[in-house]
Design a protein around this motif. Structure first.
Motif, short mmCIF file in Angstrom:
data_model
loop_
_atom_site.label_atom_id
_atom_site.label_comp_id
_atom_site.label_asym_id
_atom_site.label_seq_id
_atom_site.Cartn_x
_atom_site.Cartn_y
_atom_site.Cartn_z
N ASP A 77 15.73 74.88 29.33
CA ASP A 77 16.58 73.99 28.56
C ASP A 77 17.57 73.28 29.49
O ASP A 77 18.76 73.18 29.23
N LEU A 99 15.53 67.77 35.24
CA LEU A 99 14.36 66.89 35.18
C LEU A 99 14.77 65.43 35.42
O LEU A 99 14.08 64.69 36.13
N THR A 121 8.42 69.46 34.00
CA THR A 121 8.84 69.31 32.59
C THR A 121 8.76 70.65 31.87
O THR A 121 9.66 71.01 31.09
N ALA A 126 11.71 72.69 32.98
CA ALA A 126 12.94 72.21 32.36
C ALA A 126 13.01 72.61 30.88
O ALA A 126 14.09 72.97 30.37
N TRP A 127 11.88 72.54 30.19
CA TRP A 127 11.84 72.94 28.78
C TRP A 127 12.15 74.43 28.63
O TRP A 127 12.93 74.82 27.76
N TRP A 145 17.51 69.79 30.97
CA TRP A 145 16.91 68.46 31.07
C TRP A 145 17.59 67.61 32.14
O TRP A 145 17.00 66.63 32.61
#
Length: 259
Positions: A145, A150, A138, A141-142, A147
């Motif tokens: 950017d 994920l 996570t 992925a953050w 998602w």
């Protein structure tokens, strides 16, 4: 990049030293923190200067400094192997992805060797790895950017878990529930990378297991009823997929005229 690769390799040596403790103690239900590492022969605590990964074993020439009993060569091999794997992962992956895959590489080595030794994939390692890898992926992925990666990890984890669960229910003698729980982890880390990685890792384990079975038969070390632990093949295929899925995917697209 070179600094990161070297740093990852050194970290791997240190982590490999800890993995030796994990591999020995976790199947026995012992603490991995206390007591400090001791010689299995005489029980004497290993001195700090002799506990340096790889070099400590070489300096002692594979023997205990106190009683002279042999220390298995597997200890430095685990340390060296973890160091090499960490360096290769740092070379292959982007920095945001690295923490998750270093963690996965470390538990993969521990689980593979425990399964070879004990025919077990301990819940004490597998189950906590779900939230750990979820947090690390996570975070990646953050940072990216991305998602969808994920979401793909979640889909891959659920799909591979379900597939292995079906196999375990249909053929319980050939598939244990430890393999099922491990499959969810593999599906997550491979799905995060790509669908290609997921497919290669998912089915590569069966191919490696079949090859190993043929080798065992050809060497006369067993027969068709000889049971081999499947966890090491699952983990080996997953790690292989991390490295080869991307170039194989590009090669396929070029051959198909899709590049």
């Amino acid at each position: 990049m070179a600094v990161l690769v070297v740093a990852a390799g050194v970290l791997g040596l240190l982590v490999g030293s800890f993995l030796n403790v994990v591999i020995h103690r976790v199947p026995r239900g012992e603490s991995v923190v206390r007591p400090p590492s001791r010689c299995p022969g005489c029980g004497e605590e290993i001195r700090a200067r002799h506990n340096v990964p790889v070099f400590g074993w070489l300096v002692l020439r594979g023997r205990c400094a106190n009683c002279g009993s042999r220390i298995s060569v597997r200890y430095p091999l685990v340390e060296l192997g973890t160091g090499v794997l960490f360096a290769l992962l740092a070379l292959r992956l982007d920095p945001p992805d690295l923490p998750a895959y270093l963690y996965f590489g470390a538990i993969g080595i521990a689980l593979a060797l425990i399964d070879l030794d004990c025919r077990r994939l301990p819940d004490a390692i597998v189950l906590p790895s779900y939230p750990v890898l979820a947090v690390l992926l996570t975070a990646s992925a953050w940072y990216r950017d991305d998602w969808w990666a994920l979401a793909r990890a979640g889909i891959g984890g659920a799909a591979l878990f379900g597939f292995y669960l079906l196999l375990a229910l249909v053929y319980p003698r050939g598939m244990g529930f430890g393999d099922v729980k491990l499959a969810g982890l593999l599906g997550g880390v491979l799905g995060y990378l790509s669908w290609t990685a997921l497919l290669l890792g998912a089915f590569g384990g069966f191919l490696l297991g079949a090859v190993a079975g043929v080798v065992v038969l050809a060497a006369g070390k067993g027969d068709r009823k000889t049971a081999l632990p499947f966890g090491p093949f699952m983990i080996a295929a997953a790690l292989l997929a991390v490295f080869v899925a991307d170039p194989l995917g590009r090669a396929y697209r070029e051959l198909a005229g899709l590049a």
